[in-house]
Scaffold this motif. Structure first.
Motif, short mmCIF file in Angstrom:
data_model
loop_
_atom_site.label_atom_id
_atom_site.label_comp_id
_atom_site.label_asym_id
_atom_site.label_seq_id
_atom_site.Cartn_x
_atom_site.Cartn_y
_atom_site.Cartn_z
N ILE A 34 -31.78 -83.01 10.22
CA ILE A 34 -30.69 -83.61 9.45
C ILE A 34 -31.19 -83.85 8.04
O ILE A 34 -32.24 -84.47 7.85
N ILE A 35 -30.45 -83.35 7.07
CA ILE A 35 -30.77 -83.56 5.66
C ILE A 35 -29.67 -84.44 5.08
O ILE A 35 -28.50 -84.06 5.08
N VAL A 36 -30.04 -85.63 4.62
CA VAL A 36 -29.09 -86.55 4.01
C VAL A 36 -29.10 -86.29 2.52
O VAL A 36 -30.13 -86.44 1.86
N LEU A 37 -27.96 -85.88 1.99
CA LEU A 37 -27.87 -85.45 0.60
C LEU A 37 -26.98 -86.39 -0.21
O LEU A 37 -25.88 -86.72 0.21
N ASN A 38 -27.50 -86.79 -1.36
CA ASN A 38 -26.69 -87.55 -2.32
C ASN A 38 -26.80 -86.83 -3.65
O ASN A 38 -27.88 -86.37 -4.03
#
Length: 137
Positions: A34-38
């Protein structure tokens, strides 16, 4: 189900972060990533003059701190990726770089301005090379 999931989190609606991260965890394969991107939007030059010099740097630091914190609180192993630039372009670039097979985007209910300008989620759906899940709640 999915090997690599990009979860986009807009810090202006951070309250949705936990819910979409739970959705990503449920959809990820055993051992999936899972890559959490902002994405911190660039500030136009004509506005930069009136703002503190470290505004973007502080926004990046704050976003990373909050996202790492929510992942830790949820006991979720995830990679946090913070980018600067136009949101839709950054999301699509991250998905391609990470070879994601799913992008999860939280979206508001469309209003009249979306018909004239378009929303980030609209652009991502139109141009993504992988599946896109729009979280509306």
């Amino acid at each position: 189900m999915y090997k690599k999931i990009i979860v986009t989190v807009d810090m202006s609606s951070f309250a949705k972060a936990e819910r979409i991260l739970q959705r990503a965890a449920a959809l990820a394969d055993q051992g999936g990533e899972i890559i959490v991107l902002n994405v911190v939007e660039d500030v136009p030059n004509y506005i930069v003059i009136d703002l503190p010099q470290d505004l973007v740097t502080e926004a990046i630091r704050s976003a990373e701190e909050k996202l790492v914190g929510v992942c830790r609180m949820m006991k979720l192993t995830a990679f946090v990726d913070i980018r600067t630039g136009p949101p839709a372009s950054c999301i699509l670039a991250a998905a391609e770089e990470h070879q994601a097979d799913l992008i999860i985007v939280a979206s508001h209910v469309p209003n009249i301005s979306n018909y004239f300008f378009g929303a980030t989620a609209d652009r991502v759906v139109r141009h993504a090379k992988c599946s896109v899940l729009i979280e509306r709640r």
